[in-house]
Design a protein around this motif. Structure first.
Motif, PDB file in Angstrom:
ATOM      1  N   VAL A 115      -2.030 -10.427 -13.616  1.00 54.37           N
ATOM      2  CA  VAL A 115      -1.455 -11.356 -12.644  1.00 54.37           C
ATOM      3  C   VAL A 115      -1.640 -10.762 -11.249  1.00 54.37           C
ATOM      4  N   ILE A 116      -2.141 -11.593 -10.350  1.00 55.19           N
ATOM      5  CA  ILE A 116      -2.346 -11.200  -8.950  1.00 55.19           C
ATOM      6  C   ILE A 116      -1.445 -12.087  -8.096  1.00 55.19           C
ATOM      7  N   VAL A 117      -0.574 -11.479  -7.329  1.00 52.49           N
ATOM      8  CA  VAL A 117       0.343 -12.235  -6.470  1.00 52.49           C
ATOM      9  C   VAL A 117       0.086 -11.830  -5.024  1.00 52.49           C
ATOM     10  N   CYS A 118      -0.077 -12.806  -4.163  1.00 51.16           N
ATOM     11  CA  CYS A 118      -0.571 -12.572  -2.809  1.00 51.16           C
ATOM     12  C   CYS A 118       0.373 -13.186  -1.784  1.00 51.16           C
ATOM     13  N   ASN A 119       0.630 -12.434  -0.719  1.00 51.85           N
ATOM     14  CA  ASN A 119       1.433 -12.966   0.391  1.00 51.85           C
ATOM     15  C   ASN A 119       2.664 -13.678  -0.136  1.00 51.85           C
ATOM     16  N   THR A 120       3.445 -12.949  -0.913  1.00 55.06           N
ATOM     17  CA  THR A 120       4.596 -13.542  -1.563  1.00 55.06           C
ATOM     18  C   THR A 120       5.736 -12.537  -1.596  1.00 55.06           C
ATOM     19  N   ARG A 194      14.235 -11.118  -8.120  1.00 59.30           N
ATOM     20  CA  ARG A 194      14.311  -9.694  -7.783  1.00 59.30           C
ATOM     21  C   ARG A 194      14.854  -8.848  -8.925  1.00 59.30           C
ATOM     22  N   GLU A 195      15.862  -9.364  -9.616  1.00 64.64           N
ATOM     23  CA  GLU A 195      16.485  -8.571 -10.677  1.00 64.64           C
ATOM     24  C   GLU A 195      15.622  -8.483 -11.931  1.00 64.64           C
ATOM     25  N   GLN A 196      14.650  -9.370 -12.065  1.00 60.62           N
ATOM     26  CA  GLN A 196      13.826  -9.410 -13.274  1.00 60.62           C
ATOM     27  C   GLN A 196      12.493  -8.674 -13.121  1.00 60.62           C
ATOM     28  N   LEU A 197      12.161  -8.217 -11.924  1.00 62.06           N
ATOM     29  CA  LEU A 197      10.861  -7.595 -11.703  1.00 62.06           C
ATOM     30  C   LEU A 197      10.610  -6.422 -12.644  1.00 62.06           C
ATOM     31  N   LYS A 198      11.647  -5.648 -12.919  1.00 56.01           N
ATOM     32  CA  LYS A 198      11.483  -4.449 -13.750  1.00 56.01           C
ATOM     33  C   LYS A 198      11.062  -4.775 -15.171  1.00 56.01           C
ATOM     34  N   ASN A 199      11.204  -6.039 -15.569  1.00 54.88           N
ATOM     35  CA  ASN A 199      10.856  -6.444 -16.930  1.00 54.88           C
ATOM     36  C   ASN A 199       9.401  -6.867 -17.075  1.00 54.88           C
ATOM     37  N   ILE A 200       8.665  -6.922 -15.974  1.00 56.97           N
ATOM     38  CA  ILE A 200       7.267  -7.347 -16.041  1.00 56.97           C
ATOM     39  C   ILE A 200       6.423  -6.241 -16.667  1.00 56.97           C
ATOM     40  N   THR A 201       5.639  -6.606 -17.658  1.00 57.35           N
ATOM     41  CA  THR A 201       4.756  -5.637 -18.329  1.00 57.35           C
ATOM     42  C   THR A 201       3.273  -5.934 -18.088  1.00 57.35           C
ATOM     43  N   VAL A 202       2.949  -7.126 -17.637  1.00 62.58           N
ATOM     44  CA  VAL A 202       1.555  -7.489 -17.385  1.00 62.58           C
ATOM     45  C   VAL A 202       1.033  -6.685 -16.191  1.00 62.58           C
ATOM     46  N   PRO A 203      -0.200  -6.148 -16.263  1.00 59.49           N
ATOM     47  CA  PRO A 203      -0.760  -5.482 -15.080  1.00 59.49           C
ATOM     48  C   PRO A 203      -0.765  -6.420 -13.882  1.00 59.49           C
ATOM     49  N   MET A 204      -0.239  -5.950 -12.754  1.00 60.02           N
ATOM     50  CA  MET A 204      -0.083  -6.824 -11.595  1.00 60.02           C
ATOM     51  C   MET A 204      -0.656  -6.182 -10.342  1.00 60.02           C
ATOM     52  N   LEU A 205      -1.427  -6.979  -9.612  1.00 59.36           N
ATOM     53  CA  LEU A 205      -1.895  -6.598  -8.286  1.00 59.36           C
ATOM     54  C   LEU A 205      -1.113  -7.397  -7.260  1.00 59.36           C
ATOM     55  N   ILE A 206      -0.591  -6.708  -6.263  1.00 52.37           N
ATOM     56  CA  ILE A 206       0.145  -7.340  -5.175  1.00 52.37           C
ATOM     57  C   ILE A 206      -0.697  -7.208  -3.910  1.00 52.37           C
ATOM     58  N   ILE A 207      -1.064  -8.320  -3.315  1.00 52.62           N
ATOM     59  CA  ILE A 207      -1.839  -8.317  -2.078  1.00 52.62           C
ATOM     60  C   ILE A 207      -0.933  -8.740  -0.932  1.00 52.62           C
ATOM     61  N   ALA A 208      -0.877  -7.921   0.099  1.00 50.09           N
ATOM     62  CA  ALA A 208      -0.022  -8.194   1.257  1.00 50.09           C
ATOM     63  C   ALA A 208      -0.876  -8.293   2.510  1.00 50.09           C
ATOM     64  N   GLY A 209      -0.489  -9.178   3.414  1.00 43.22           N
ATOM     65  CA  GLY A 209      -1.143  -9.276   4.718  1.00 43.22           C
ATOM     66  C   GLY A 209      -0.409  -8.414   5.729  1.00 43.22           C
ATOM     67  N   GLN A 210      -1.124  -7.525   6.361  1.00 43.39           N
ATOM     68  CA  GLN A 210      -0.481  -6.607   7.310  1.00 43.39           C
ATOM     69  C   GLN A 210       0.112  -7.340   8.508  1.00 43.39           C
ATOM     70  N   GLN A 211      -0.403  -8.535   8.818  1.00 41.06           N
ATOM     71  CA  GLN A 211       0.105  -9.311   9.948  1.00 41.06           C
ATOM     72  C   GLN A 211       0.993 -10.466   9.497  1.00 41.06           C
TER      73      GLN A 211
END
Length: 263
Positions: A115-120, A194-211
């Motif tokens: 799972v890839i989550v971007c600007n979120t 927020r409270e459920q994030l620790k339960n995620i087991t799927v490999p995840m990429l988080i993409i953030a925009g610096q601006q």
């Protein structure tokens, strides 16, 4: 025009590439449609079976009665995978689509290789602000939101150097369903994983925009710290990083999927 018809929604989708390749699903942001991923599906369709869809209330998908919930947004994806007979896929969602991706990773981990989550964020903005925006578009339509969208979506240099591209995205927003937009605002008002994030087991990429002033690097760092099997990539862009920096964005996706043996 391919349409998935369920008892609840008519979901418009498009596919690109060979169905025998690994599946990669893209989920749009609030106020956009599947076309926002053009530079992704053009670049990745030779390696993946790319599936793009319009979130309910957006694009050519229908606008069922609302308000919507994050669960509904996620279940739409599962029904689309079932319809296309895809047992497992990689998923990439931006902003609202990124929240959908987090929900899917929590509730349907067996259906997603990556799972890839971007600007979120695990919670985007404040509940009352979303409810106020929903009320605004219900009374005034999407034109006021569209007129100010560019400054939320892109950096000033990008806006100046790509006027027609930015204008097209603004026009798409203005021409969209105000009701569908408002119903998705209601989903974002309540969405908080927020409270459920620790339960995620799927490999995840988080993409953030610096601006990105909407979903900040700090939001992404919080997610990365909470999700066990995750990594963070920062891109020099604002909120719609896949449009502002498509080459860097695409390379980040490819690196992640190759490193984690999706290809």
């Amino acid at each position: 025009m391919p349409i998935l018809t369920t008892p609840d929604v008519q979901l418009h989708y498009q596919t690109f590439g060979d169905a025998s390749n690994p599946a990669l699903v893209f989920s749009n942001s609030l106020g956009t449609n599947y076309g926002m991923w053009q530079q992704q599906f053009n670049a990745l369709k030779d390696q993946f079976f790319v599936v793009c869809y319009d979130t309910r209330g957006h694009g050519a998908s229908s606008t069922p009665a609302g308000p919507y919930s994050l669960q509904q947004l996620g279940e739409d994806v599962i029904q689309l995978l079932d319809h296309l007979q895809i047992s497992q896929a990689a998923f990439c969602g931006i902003s609202m689509g990124g929240l959908t991706g987090q929900w899917l990773a929590m509730h349907y981990p067996q259906r997603f290789s990556h799972v890839i989550v971007c600007n979120t964020a695990a919670k985007i903005g404040q509940e009352q602000a979303w409810l106020d925006r929903a009320a605004l578009v219900k009374t005034q339509g999407l034109q006021p939101i569209a007129q100010t969208a560019a400054s939320r979506w892109f950096t000033d240099p990008f806006i100046q150097s790509h006027p027609s591209l930015v204008s097209n995205l603004q026009n798409d927003l203005a021409a969209g369903s105000a009701e569908g937009y408002a119903h998705c605002c209601a989903a974002l008002a309540k969405a908080d994983v927020r409270e459920q994030l620790k339960n995620i087991t799927v490999p995840m990429l988080i993409i953030a925009g610096q601006q990105d002033l909407v979903t900040t690097v700090a939001d992404a760092q919080f997610m990365q710290a909470q999700i066990p099997n995750s990594q963070l990539v920062e891109i020099d862009a604002s909120h719609i990083s896949n449009v502002e920096q498509p080459q860097v964005f695409n390379q980040s996706i490819q690196n992640f999927l190759q490193m984690n043996a999706c290809l």
